[in-house]
Motif scaffolding. Structure first.
Motif: not given
Length: 379
Positions: A318-342
């Motif tokens: 759950t996030t508190q940001f709504y900007g498109y670029e923020q969402t894009q950047s955060f999604t890329r971070l979550v993807l790389s983190t998922a590959k690393k830890y999950l």
């Protein structure tokens, strides 16, 4: 009796497909777009993803069940709904192969019939499957809370016919009741052995009634027994047994047990993780994600285990940001983190969004598939 609004399976299938690539290129999206612009006649089919069933549509529309959402009491837990349907489909895959059968929501049980079946048995309602209430001192609980039907068809367009049926019986683990109107609420726990005894008896009664319909006399009928959670539980219930009555028979000669457990992470209080390694990998993922953006409201996971093995992990951020670029950047971070830890050996779904809506989905449908990403509002 109360009828609750449910999200149709078609919407759920669209959500799943959107997590697995560009939705506008999927078969489901093509069907949905076409049916909104033209008037189709007869039957059409669409698929729900890898290893899923082909779904039957009629006149360009998804066929819904008339008994969806009917419950015996007002003590329903909405988190049970998805598991009740998903679990029955998983059971059915072992009985009715997706390679040979086409799926549609149940069409043979109507609302009036199921309303009577879910009610208590009485002189005015001899078809009731739940027992009479009894007395204030010797109260008989509502055992059966909900019934769902799924139909599995054989043949090809336009000649489809019933090839098998699955029935899910949602059984209460706790019955909530009042001794007097507007009085205090009491609880009665229903043990697994009581659930199973009642469920097996109810199953044979239901099958015998279904056999009176001509189209259902010569098909196998599978019944799954589902244990509902308490009404305030954060996780859904699970199936604990199922059996199949052969064609022309109302008897299930062999019931098979199912071992499923569901857990929410991070754990609360004295609750222990089912698997410490899975909990550790989630905690590492959670910490890395929260370090990246300061305005993350929460990261939680629901893990489902089958026979002690992790079968599915669903994560909500759950996030508190709504900007498109923020969402894009955060999604890329979550993807790389998922590959690393999950974990790499199970399907995973990660939803990113605000309290009001989903902003992005990251998912892999099977243990050995690659992650796919969809950012809503993106290109």
């Amino acid at each position: 009796m109360k009828k609750y609004v449910q999200v149709m399976m078609l919407a759920g299938a669209a959500l799943t497909l959107s997590a697995c690539g560009n939705l506008k290129n999927s078969d489901l999206a093509n069907n949905a777009t076409t049916t909104s612009n033209t008037k189709k006649k007869g039957y059409q089919t669409t698929t729900t993803g890898k290893n899923g069933y082909t779904v039957l549509m009629k006149n360009g529309r998804y066929i819904t069940s008339p008994i969806s959402g009917l419950t015996a009491t007002d003590n329903d837990n909405s988190v049970d709904t998805r598991e009740l349907e998903r679990g029955l489909i998983q059971i059915s895959k072992g009985e009715y192969s997706p390679n040979s059968f086409v799926f549609q929501e149940g069409q043979y049980l109507d609302a009036s019939t199921v309303t009577d079946w879910l009610a208590r048995k009485s002189k005015n309602n001899p078809e009731g499957l739940n027992p009479e209430a009894g007395t204030k001192k010797n109260y008989n609980p509502y055992y059966l809370e909900e019934i769902i039907e799924q139909d599995y068809l054989t043949g090809s367009n336009p000649n489809y016919k019933m090839g098998g049926m699955s029935i899910g019986l949602a059984l209460n683990s706790i019955d909530y009741y009042q001794k007097v109107k507007d009085g205090p609420e009491y609880q009665q726990t229903i043990s697994r052995s009581q659930q199973r005894k009642f469920g097996e008896e109810a199953a044979e009664k239901i099958i015998a009634r279904l056999r009176k319909k001509k189209a259902l006399k010569k098909i196998p009928i599978t019944v799954g027994l589902f244990s509902k959670t308490s009404k305030d539980s954060l996780v859904g219930g699970s199936y604990f047994a199922y059996g199949t009555a052969d064609a022309n028979s109302s008897k299930i000669t062999k019931w098979k047990s199912i071992s499923e457990k569901t857990q929410v992470l991070p754990t609360v209080g004295s609750n222990k993780a089912i698997n410490s390694d899975d909990a550790s990998s989630f905690n590492s993922f959670k910490s890395a994600v929260q370090d990246y953006f300061p305005n993350i409201s929460g990261v939680t996971a629901t893990l489902r285990y089958e026979n002690g093995k992790l079968a599915q992990e669903n994560i909500s951020i759950t996030t508190q940001f709504y900007g498109y670029e923020q969402t894009q950047s955060f999604t890329r971070l979550v993807l790389s983190t998922a590959k690393k830890y999950l974990p790499k050996n199970c399907p995973i779904e990660i939803k990113i969004g605000s309290v009001d809506n989903v902003q992005a989905l990251i998912a892999k449908e099977t243990a050995d598939s690659a992650y796919q990403v969809h950012v809503y509002g993106g290109e």
